[in-house]
Design a protein around this motif. Structure first.
Motif, short mmCIF file in Angstrom:
data_model
loop_
_atom_site.label_atom_id
_atom_site.label_comp_id
_atom_site.label_asym_id
_atom_site.label_seq_id
_atom_site.Cartn_x
_atom_site.Cartn_y
_atom_site.Cartn_z
N ASN A 1 10.31 19.25 8.80
CA ASN A 1 9.18 19.62 9.63
C ASN A 1 8.31 20.67 8.94
O ASN A 1 8.60 21.11 7.83
CB ASN A 1 9.64 20.10 11.01
CG ASN A 1 10.56 21.31 10.93
OD1 ASN A 1 10.57 22.06 9.95
ND2 ASN A 1 11.36 21.52 11.97
N ARG A 2 7.23 21.05 9.60
CA ARG A 2 6.25 21.98 9.02
C ARG A 2 6.90 23.31 8.64
O ARG A 2 6.68 23.82 7.54
CB ARG A 2 5.13 22.21 10.04
CG ARG A 2 4.02 23.15 9.55
CD ARG A 2 3.08 23.50 10.70
NE ARG A 2 1.94 24.28 10.24
CZ ARG A 2 0.72 23.78 10.08
NH1 ARG A 2 0.48 22.50 10.34
NH2 ARG A 2 -0.26 24.55 9.66
N ARG A 3 7.73 23.83 9.54
CA ARG A 3 8.36 25.12 9.28
C ARG A 3 9.22 25.08 8.03
O ARG A 3 9.16 25.97 7.19
CB ARG A 3 9.20 25.52 10.50
CG ARG A 3 10.02 26.78 10.31
CD ARG A 3 10.90 27.04 11.52
NE ARG A 3 11.80 28.15 11.31
CZ ARG A 3 12.71 28.56 12.17
NH1 ARG A 3 12.83 27.91 13.32
NH2 ARG A 3 13.49 29.57 11.92
N HIS A 4 10.04 24.03 7.91
CA HIS A 4 10.92 23.92 6.75
C HIS A 4 10.10 23.75 5.47
O HIS A 4 10.42 24.35 4.43
CB HIS A 4 11.86 22.74 6.93
CG HIS A 4 12.84 22.57 5.81
ND1 HIS A 4 13.86 23.45 5.59
CD2 HIS A 4 12.93 21.63 4.82
CE1 HIS A 4 14.56 23.06 4.53
NE2 HIS A 4 14.01 21.97 4.05
N PHE A 5 9.05 22.94 5.55
CA PHE A 5 8.22 22.73 4.36
C PHE A 5 7.60 24.04 3.88
O PHE A 5 7.60 24.35 2.68
CB PHE A 5 7.10 21.73 4.69
CG PHE A 5 6.16 21.47 3.54
CD1 PHE A 5 6.45 20.51 2.59
CD2 PHE A 5 5.00 22.21 3.40
CE1 PHE A 5 5.58 20.28 1.52
CE2 PHE A 5 4.13 21.99 2.35
CZ PHE A 5 4.42 21.02 1.40
N LEU A 6 7.07 24.82 4.82
CA LEU A 6 6.44 26.09 4.43
C LEU A 6 7.46 27.06 3.84
O LEU A 6 7.16 27.76 2.87
CB LEU A 6 5.75 26.72 5.64
CG LEU A 6 4.53 25.95 6.17
CD1 LEU A 6 4.00 26.60 7.45
CD2 LEU A 6 3.43 25.87 5.11
N GLU A 7 8.68 27.08 4.40
CA GLU A 7 9.72 27.96 3.84
C GLU A 7 10.08 27.54 2.42
O GLU A 7 10.22 28.39 1.52
CB GLU A 7 10.97 27.90 4.73
CG GLU A 7 10.80 28.62 6.06
CD GLU A 7 12.02 28.46 6.95
OE1 GLU A 7 12.92 27.65 6.60
OE2 GLU A 7 12.08 29.14 8.00
#
Length: 429
Positions: free
Chosen positions: A278-284
């Protein structure tokens, strides 16, 4: 330094379960639960002769669940039928007999289950599920005693684990670095050179608690040893001598907890609909990867991909068709991405991709072939065959680009691709 590696089969694992029982009601309950909850095929026999016929007819057997009261065989004949073929066997009986139970467990029957006790059906389903999953897990056994090491390895193999053996701490750490499938480590304390507590401490520097479960083992009466193991990173401790059932329960609980942690991490980091990060994991991940690539002066490209006219798909074909479209694009993106790429569903009909080591003509070909791959999709939906296109904006990293600028510039180029007629790639660099 001695490391014995497991043999990893490349062929598909057997899935078929044989249920041998003369009670129709019990057969329906057990077979139905296994097939519905675990999606494993179950074949049923009510006599030993029928069981032998099925065993001869098929080869892909994973497990036998058998009662002991059959018209054409005594208890030993029933168990021999399966164990002599090397088939993992669970005995399910309505009568408790301690002597019989101990005799069966000595013969390496996996378990002895009373079928009339509360919760026995749930336990059988859990046990079958655990045994099926164990076959994909490697377990590391660390002990300088060949006989003790082989005893532990034999127990683990009985429960389906692939086993790696190491005679000392150095061999154990070397095996762990080489084999990413190791999820469980049984580490004895009393070893020359590096003792078990130190092996555990060094192992934790290589693999975190959510990657490998560690169980310390010792026959020492040292009251402080349990705490030393746990403080060094162990998940649990077994004191010798232990019973086979205690061994299985401790090992299974720790592997269950490891899988639960993995499931919770997936819920937190994966998009439920598509299965992509998801977006959160990608950004991390990108926050960590972008500075690393910049320091190494490696080229990288950030891409944002958007399904063209997605609102028309939802409005004209229905939201179920829209979900099919999103899953199809996610699958195409996953299939196209290289191992080193980071991909994610960014939100709505937008997807994101960070691709290292791409520039020039190779970059253009990479993203245009992705665009073409999606254009070629024929998505089967309840309303018929759906086709779609995507627009892609790509930013090739320039000096001073951080993650925020990469995303902003990729998004700007996505807007240009949309404005330019859609179904195209607009890239910089």
């Amino acid at each position: 330094m001695t490391v014995l590696q497991p043999i990893v089969a490349s062929s598909p694992l057997p899935q078929r379960v044989l249920l041998v029982e003369n009670s129709r009601a019990y057969v329906q309950a057990v077979a139905g639960a296994i097939e519905q909850k675990l999606e494993l095929p179950v074949m049923v026999a009510s006599t030993l002769a029928e069981a032998r016929t099925l065993l001869d007819r098929h080869e892909d057997w994973f497990l036998a669940l058998t009662g002991l009261v059959l018209a054409d065989g005594d208890r030993d004949a029933v168990v021999n039928c399966f164990l002599e073929r090397g088939l993992s066997t669970i005995v399910v009986t309505g009568v408790y007999d301690e002597d019989l139970r101990e005799r069966m467990l000595r013969r390496r029957v996996i378990d002895f289950v009373l079928k009339n006790t509360p919760g026995s059906l749930d336990y059988i389903v859990w046990l079958v599920k655990r045994l099926e999953r164990n076959r994909r897990i490697s377990a590391l056994v660390v002990d300088d005693s060949p006989s003790a090491r082989q005893h532990t390895a034999g127990l683990l193999e009985t429960y389906g684990y692939r086993v790696v053996q190491a005679a000392d701490g150095d061999a154990a750490l070397h095996a762990l670095e080489r084999d990413p499938t190791i999820r469980l480590a049984m580490i004895d304390q009393e070893m020359p050179g590096m003792q078990g507590v130190e092996v555990t401490r060094r192992l934790r520097a290589l693999r975190a608690r959510d990657r490998v479960a560690v169980i310390g083992v010792s026959g020492s009466g040292d009251a402080d040893l349990v705490a030393r193991f746990l403080k060094s990173g162990a998940n649990d401790f077994l004191r010798k001598p232990y019973s086979r059932e205690e061994f299985f329960c401790r090992v299974s609980q720790n592997v269950d907890q490891l899988e639960l942690i993995g499931s919770l991490q997936d819920l937190a980091t994966r998009d439920f609909l598509t299965g992509l990060p998801n977006r959160r994991h990608f950004l991390e991940q990108a926050e960590r990867l972008v500075p690393k690539l910049r320091t190494a002066r490696r080229p990288m490209a950030m891409a944002i991909l958007d399904i063209d006219h997605f609102k028309r798909i939802n409005d004209g074909w229905g939201h179920e068709a829209g979900d099919h479209a999103l899953r199809a694009v996610a699958e195409a993106l996953s299939g196209h991405a290289r191992e080193e790429d980071e991909v994610a569903r960014f939100g709505g009909e937008e997807f994101c991709l960070l691709a290292p080591d791409l520039e020039g003509e190779a970059l253009d070909q990479y993203f245009d072939s992705l665009r073409q791959r999606i254009e070629d999709l024929a998505v089967q939906t309840p309303g018929g065959e759906l086709r779609m296109t995507v627009s892609i904006g790509v930013r090739t990293a320039a000096a001073g680009d951080d993650l925020h600028r990469l995303l902003a510039e990729a998004d700007r180029r996505l807007y240009l691709a949309k404005a330019g007629g859609r179904n195209r790639v607009v890239a910089s660099g």
